[in-house]
Design an enzyme around this catalytic site. Structure first.
Site, PDB file in Angstrom:
ATOM      1  N   CYS A  83      -1.817  -2.508   7.371  1.00 14.28           N
ATOM      2  CA  CYS A  83      -1.213  -2.358   8.697  1.00 14.28           C
ATOM      3  C   CYS A  83      -1.432  -0.929   9.207  1.00 14.28           C
ATOM      4  O   CYS A  83      -1.846  -0.033   8.460  1.00 14.28           O
ATOM      5  CB  CYS A  83       0.279  -2.698   8.649  1.00 14.28           C
ATOM      6  SG  CYS A  83       1.310  -1.368   8.004  1.00 14.28           S
TER       7      CYS A  83
ATOM      8  N   CYS B 277       0.388   1.881   7.306  1.00 13.33           N
ATOM      9  CA  CYS B 277      -0.237   2.201   6.009  1.00 13.33           C
ATOM     10  C   CYS B 277      -1.542   2.980   6.199  1.00 13.33           C
ATOM     11  O   CYS B 277      -1.844   3.887   5.430  1.00 13.33           O
ATOM     12  CB  CYS B 277      -0.472   0.931   5.203  1.00 13.33           C
ATOM     13  SG  CYS B 277       1.052   0.228   4.549  1.00 13.33           S
TER      14      CYS B 277
ATOM     15  N   GLU C   9       0.835  -1.212   0.000  1.00 15.79           N
ATOM     16  CA  GLU C   9       0.000   0.000   0.000  1.00 15.79           C
ATOM     17  C   GLU C   9       0.867   1.259   0.000  1.00 15.79           C
ATOM     18  O   GLU C   9       0.620   2.213  -0.731  1.00 15.79           O
ATOM     19  CB  GLU C   9      -0.910   0.021   1.236  1.00 15.79           C
ATOM     20  CG  GLU C   9      -1.889  -1.126   1.312  1.00 15.79           C
ATOM     21  CD  GLU C   9      -1.352  -2.344   2.064  1.00 15.79           C
ATOM     22  OE1 GLU C   9      -0.166  -2.697   1.881  1.00 15.79           O
ATOM     23  OE2 GLU C   9      -2.131  -2.941   2.817  1.00 15.79           O
TER      24      GLU C   9
HETATM   25  N1  THU Z   1       2.221  -6.435   4.124  1.00 20.59           N
HETATM   26  C1  THU Z   1       1.772  -5.592   3.156  1.00 20.59           C
HETATM   27  O1  THU Z   1       2.465  -5.326   2.166  1.00 20.59           O
HETATM   28  N2  THU Z   1       0.541  -5.049   3.301  1.00 20.59           N
HETATM   29  C2  THU Z   1      -0.324  -5.365   4.307  1.00 20.59           C
HETATM   30  O2  THU Z   1      -1.431  -4.843   4.330  1.00 20.59           O
HETATM   31  C3  THU Z   1       0.071  -6.307   5.357  1.00 20.59           C
HETATM   32  C4  THU Z   1       1.478  -6.742   5.325  1.00 20.59           C
HETATM   33  C5  THU Z   1       3.541  -7.078   3.940  1.00 20.59           C
HETATM   34  C6  THU Z   1       4.619  -6.618   4.859  1.00 20.59           C
HETATM   35  C7  THU Z   1       5.549  -7.818   4.853  1.00 20.59           C
HETATM   36  O3  THU Z   1       6.384  -7.727   3.699  1.00 20.59           O
HETATM   37  C8  THU Z   1       4.609  -8.995   4.660  1.00 20.59           C
HETATM   38  O4  THU Z   1       3.409  -8.467   4.144  1.00 20.59           O
HETATM   39  C9  THU Z   1       4.340  -9.774   5.930  1.00 20.59           C
HETATM   40  O5  THU Z   1       3.905  -8.925   6.951  1.00 20.59           O
END
Ligand code: THU
Length: 144
Positions: A96, A99, A61
């Site tokens: 998260c 984000c 994101e």
């Molecule tokens: N991650 C994202 O890219 N977006 C999310 O909404 C949740 C988590 C990624 C971060 C990390 O590279 C992996 O997913 C595991 O947490």
């Protein structure tokens, strides 16, 4: 809240799914793709990009938001997010906290729409405000 068109939802999910192929997630093996629709109509793509030092990793994101802002756009309508272990979406991936905070910098919580999807047939649309109630935003700094 302005309703997103079904064709926009489908396009954003399709692009987010394609972005799973670009994910760099050799540590978590959890691959995430995102597609962010700017108010101009442009779509900015994102994937998660991990790092051997872990902390510098970036979510899909934020990758999309930072690409959009660095390209000159600061107003956004919606983002589609897909992801899962080994790039296979089974459940909805919700953004998260970091984000959500970045989204709150550029988006009205009542208007901005977050599309959580596993495929083109299975998705849920919610507002940023539903995911991030009572968040701190740029307006709070100017309150007297
Ligand atoms: N991650 C994202 O890219 N977006 C999310 O909404 C949740 C988590 C990624 C971060 C990390 O590279 C992996 O997913 C595991 O947490």
């Amino acid at each position: 809240m302005k309703q997103l068109k079904e064709e926009d939802i489908q396009e954003l999910i399709t692009i987010a799914l394609l972005m799973l192929l670009r994910s760099y997630a050799p540590y978590s093996h959890f691959q995430v793709g995102a597609a962010l629709l700017g108010k101009s109509g442009m779509i900015y793509t994102g994937c998660n990009i991990e790092n051997a030092a872990y902390a510098p990793s970036n979510c899909a994101e934020r990758t999309a938001f930072f690409k959009g802002v660095s390209e000159g756009e600061q107003a956004f309508t919606a983002i589609a997010i897909v992801g899962g272990p080994d790039g296979m979406p089974k459940d909805y991936v919700t953004p998260c906290g970091v984000c959500r905070q970045v989204m709150a910098e550029f988006c009205d919580p009542e208007e901005f729409q977050v599309i959580l999807a596993t495929d083109r047939q299975h998705y849920e649309v919610c507002t940023l405000g539903e995911l991030f109630p009572r968040g701190f935003g740029p307006g709070d700094l100017s309150k007297k």
